[in-house]
Design an enzyme around this catalytic site. Sequence first.
Site, PDB file in Angstrom:
ATOM      1  N   ASP A   1       0.842  -1.207   0.000  1.00 44.69           N
ATOM      2  CA  ASP A   1       0.000   0.000   0.000  1.00 44.69           C
ATOM      3  C   ASP A   1       0.874   1.252   0.000  1.00 44.69           C
ATOM      4  OD1 ASP A   1      -2.285   1.617   0.215  1.00 44.69           O
ATOM      5  OD2 ASP A   1      -2.321   1.467   2.400  1.00 44.69           O
TER       6      ASP A   1
ATOM      7  N   ARG B   1     -10.212  10.996 -11.466  1.00 47.15           N
ATOM      8  CA  ARG B   1      -9.654  10.932 -10.104  1.00 47.15           C
ATOM      9  C   ARG B   1      -9.120   9.549  -9.766  1.00 47.15           C
ATOM     10  NH1 ARG B   1     -14.204  11.391  -6.353  1.00 47.15           N
ATOM     11  NH2 ARG B   1     -12.639  11.645  -4.722  1.00 47.15           N
ATOM     12  N   LYS B   2      -9.344   8.593 -10.626  1.00 46.72           N
ATOM     13  CA  LYS B   2      -8.990   7.202 -10.321  1.00 46.72           C
ATOM     14  C   LYS B   2      -7.618   6.853 -10.902  1.00 46.72           C
ATOM     15  CE  LYS B   2     -13.022   6.045 -12.090  1.00 46.72           C
ATOM     16  NZ  LYS B   2     -14.213   5.295 -12.551  1.00 46.72           N
TER      17      LYS B   2
HETATM   18  C1  LIG Z   1      -6.403  14.934   3.393  1.00 43.74           C
HETATM   19  C2  LIG Z   1      -6.057  13.569   2.837  1.00 43.74           C
HETATM   20  C3  LIG Z   1      -4.583  13.311   2.703  1.00 43.74           C
HETATM   21  C4  LIG Z   1      -4.291  12.018   1.977  1.00 43.74           C
HETATM   22  C5  LIG Z   1      -2.931  11.510   2.209  1.00 43.74           C
HETATM   23  C6  LIG Z   1      -2.707  10.185   1.554  1.00 43.74           C
HETATM   24  C7  LIG Z   1      -1.817   9.316   2.384  1.00 43.74           C
HETATM   25  C8  LIG Z   1      -1.661   7.951   1.787  1.00 43.74           C
HETATM   26  C9  LIG Z   1      -1.263   6.923   2.819  1.00 43.74           C
HETATM   27  C10 LIG Z   1      -1.054   5.557   2.243  1.00 43.74           C
HETATM   28  C11 LIG Z   1      -2.298   5.053   1.609  1.00 43.74           C
HETATM   29  C12 LIG Z   1      -3.329   4.737   2.645  1.00 43.74           C
HETATM   30  O1  LIG Z   1      -3.169   3.854   3.418  1.00 43.74           O
HETATM   31  S1  LIG Z   1      -4.720   5.687   2.701  1.00 43.74           S
HETATM   32  C13 LIG Z   1      -5.647   4.996   4.070  1.00 43.74           C
HETATM   33  C14 LIG Z   1      -6.554   3.870   3.636  1.00 43.74           C
HETATM   34  N1  LIG Z   1      -7.670   4.420   2.817  1.00 43.74           N
HETATM   35  C15 LIG Z   1      -8.704   5.033   3.361  1.00 43.74           C
HETATM   36  O2  LIG Z   1      -8.873   5.137   4.574  1.00 43.74           O
HETATM   37  C16 LIG Z   1      -9.721   5.592   2.390  1.00 43.74           C
HETATM   38  C17 LIG Z   1     -11.159   5.457   2.887  1.00 43.74           C
HETATM   39  N2  LIG Z   1     -12.074   5.780   1.802  1.00 43.74           N
HETATM   40  C18 LIG Z   1     -12.410   7.047   1.557  1.00 43.74           C
HETATM   41  O3  LIG Z   1     -12.135   8.008   2.316  1.00 43.74           O
HETATM   42  C19 LIG Z   1     -13.184   7.285   0.314  1.00 43.74           C
HETATM   43  O4  LIG Z   1     -13.745   6.075  -0.146  1.00 43.74           O
HETATM   44  C20 LIG Z   1     -12.319   7.888  -0.827  1.00 43.74           C
HETATM   45  C21 LIG Z   1     -11.866   9.320  -0.437  1.00 43.74           C
HETATM   46  C22 LIG Z   1     -11.057   7.023  -1.118  1.00 43.74           C
HETATM   47  C23 LIG Z   1     -13.129   7.926  -2.102  1.00 43.74           C
HETATM   48  O5  LIG Z   1     -14.393   8.454  -1.785  1.00 43.74           O
HETATM   49  P1  LIG Z   1     -15.249   9.205  -2.880  1.00 43.74           P
HETATM   50  O6  LIG Z   1     -14.587  10.475  -3.254  1.00 43.74           O
HETATM   51  O7  LIG Z   1     -16.652   9.294  -2.324  1.00 43.74           O
HETATM   52  O8  LIG Z   1     -15.175   8.272  -4.127  1.00 43.74           O
HETATM   53  P2  LIG Z   1     -16.079   6.993  -4.506  1.00 43.74           P
HETATM   54  O9  LIG Z   1     -17.316   7.513  -5.161  1.00 43.74           O
HETATM   55  O10 LIG Z   1     -16.269   6.078  -3.385  1.00 43.74           O
HETATM   56  O11 LIG Z   1     -15.182   6.277  -5.575  1.00 43.74           O
HETATM   57  C24 LIG Z   1     -14.551   7.037  -6.614  1.00 43.74           C
HETATM   58  C25 LIG Z   1     -14.664   6.256  -7.916  1.00 43.74           C
HETATM   59  O12 LIG Z   1     -14.012   4.982  -7.756  1.00 43.74           O
HETATM   60  C26 LIG Z   1     -14.890   3.934  -8.189  1.00 43.74           C
HETATM   61  N3  LIG Z   1     -14.586   2.736  -7.451  1.00 43.74           N
HETATM   62  C27 LIG Z   1     -14.678   2.511  -6.134  1.00 43.74           C
HETATM   63  N4  LIG Z   1     -14.265   1.283  -5.807  1.00 43.74           N
HETATM   64  C28 LIG Z   1     -13.892   0.705  -6.964  1.00 43.74           C
HETATM   65  C29 LIG Z   1     -13.365  -0.575  -7.288  1.00 43.74           C
HETATM   66  N5  LIG Z   1     -13.134  -1.496  -6.357  1.00 43.74           N
HETATM   67  N6  LIG Z   1     -13.068  -0.792  -8.592  1.00 43.74           N
HETATM   68  C30 LIG Z   1     -13.297   0.133  -9.540  1.00 43.74           C
HETATM   69  N7  LIG Z   1     -13.799   1.363  -9.284  1.00 43.74           N
HETATM   70  C31 LIG Z   1     -14.096   1.632  -8.010  1.00 43.74           C
HETATM   71  C32 LIG Z   1     -16.277   4.480  -7.907  1.00 43.74           C
HETATM   72  O13 LIG Z   1     -17.256   3.821  -8.686  1.00 43.74           O
HETATM   73  C33 LIG Z   1     -16.096   5.926  -8.346  1.00 43.74           C
HETATM   74  O14 LIG Z   1     -16.113   5.981  -9.749  1.00 43.74           O
HETATM   75  P3  LIG Z   1     -16.770   7.181 -10.560  1.00 43.74           P
HETATM   76  O15 LIG Z   1     -18.233   7.134 -10.269  1.00 43.74           O
HETATM   77  O16 LIG Z   1     -16.133   8.436 -10.003  1.00 43.74           O
HETATM   78  O17 LIG Z   1     -16.414   6.917 -11.988  1.00 43.74           O
END
Ligand SMILES: CCCCCCCCCCCC(=O)SCCNC(=O)CCNC(=O)[C@H](O)C(C)(C)COP(=O)(O)OP(=O)(O)OC[C@H]1O[C@@H](n2cnc3c(N)ncnc32)[C@H](O)[C@@H]1OP(=O)(O)O
Length: 166
Positions: A78, A123-124
């Site tokens: 990750d 955004r993806k």
């Molecule tokens: C201040 C911050 C600093 C950020 C600083 C970053 C530090 C990085 C650290 C290392 C990385 C990590 O561990 S980060 C920590 C782990 N991750 C998290 O905690 C994230 C938790 N999730 C979230 O907060 C949220 O889901 C987001 C922000 C990631 C996305 O939310 P959103 O903006 O509402 O977007 P969402 O509609 O859900 O999805 C966006 C698009 O992706 C598509 N999509 C979703 N899942 C899939 C999938 N499996 N396969 C294909 N496509 C998918 C959706 O259909 C949509 O397409 P379309 O309709 O748009 O076409």
Amino acid sequence: MTKPLQVEKLTRYADAVRKFASAAQNRCFGCGAANEHGLHLEFYLTQELHAVCETTVGDFFEGPKGFVHGGIIATLLDETMSKAVRAHGLVAMTRHMEVDYQRPVPSSEEIRLEGRVTRNEGRKHWTEALILNGHGKVLAHGKGLFIEVKPAPDPDPVKDGPTPHG
Ligand SMILES: CCCCCCCCCCCC(=O)SCCNC(=O)CCNC(=O)[C@H](O)C(C)(C)COP(=O)(O)OP(=O)(O)OC[C@H]1O[C@@H](n2cnc3c(N)ncnc32)[C@H](O)[C@@H]1OP(=O)(O)O
């Protein structure tokens, strides 16, 4: 099966890579210098904006005796994919990831992490990362989907300093 990225050993090609900037107060578990419990990963960027890191994970993070815990393996992948995304000046969070645990990852031995962005759509951003042993054998393979979030990215993550989490 994905082959290792064609990136030479960092020690031999030091001029061809740039170190990824990280603030002293960065507390990220993966790459933060200020997190005493963290992995302290130091990443480099290749000219192709692949993220590369050579590291050794201590036995503190073991699952099976002598081998790294699976959750830590996912963390390594990750973090590597995250750095590859960041290398393109993008601020994004992991939306989805999958891990292929191909071989056990030894603790207390040098391993190599490699990550890159494979596809972009708005955004993806789709990514992949590898963990390799000292002989270049792939031990684990990850794929990820990162979604751009605010704040706006810095124009140059290497020159302009820390990532949002460090
Ligand atoms: C201040 C911050 C600093 C950020 C600083 C970053 C530090 C990085 C650290 C290392 C990385 C990590 O561990 S980060 C920590 C782990 N991750 C998290 O905690 C994230 C938790 N999730 C979230 O907060 C949220 O889901 C987001 C922000 C990631 C996305 O939310 P959103 O903006 O509402 O977007 P969402 O509609 O859900 O999805 C966006 C698009 O992706 C598509 N999509 C979703 N899942 C899939 C999938 N499996 N396969 C294909 N496509 C998918 C959706 O259909 C949509 O397409 P379309 O309709 O748009 O076409």
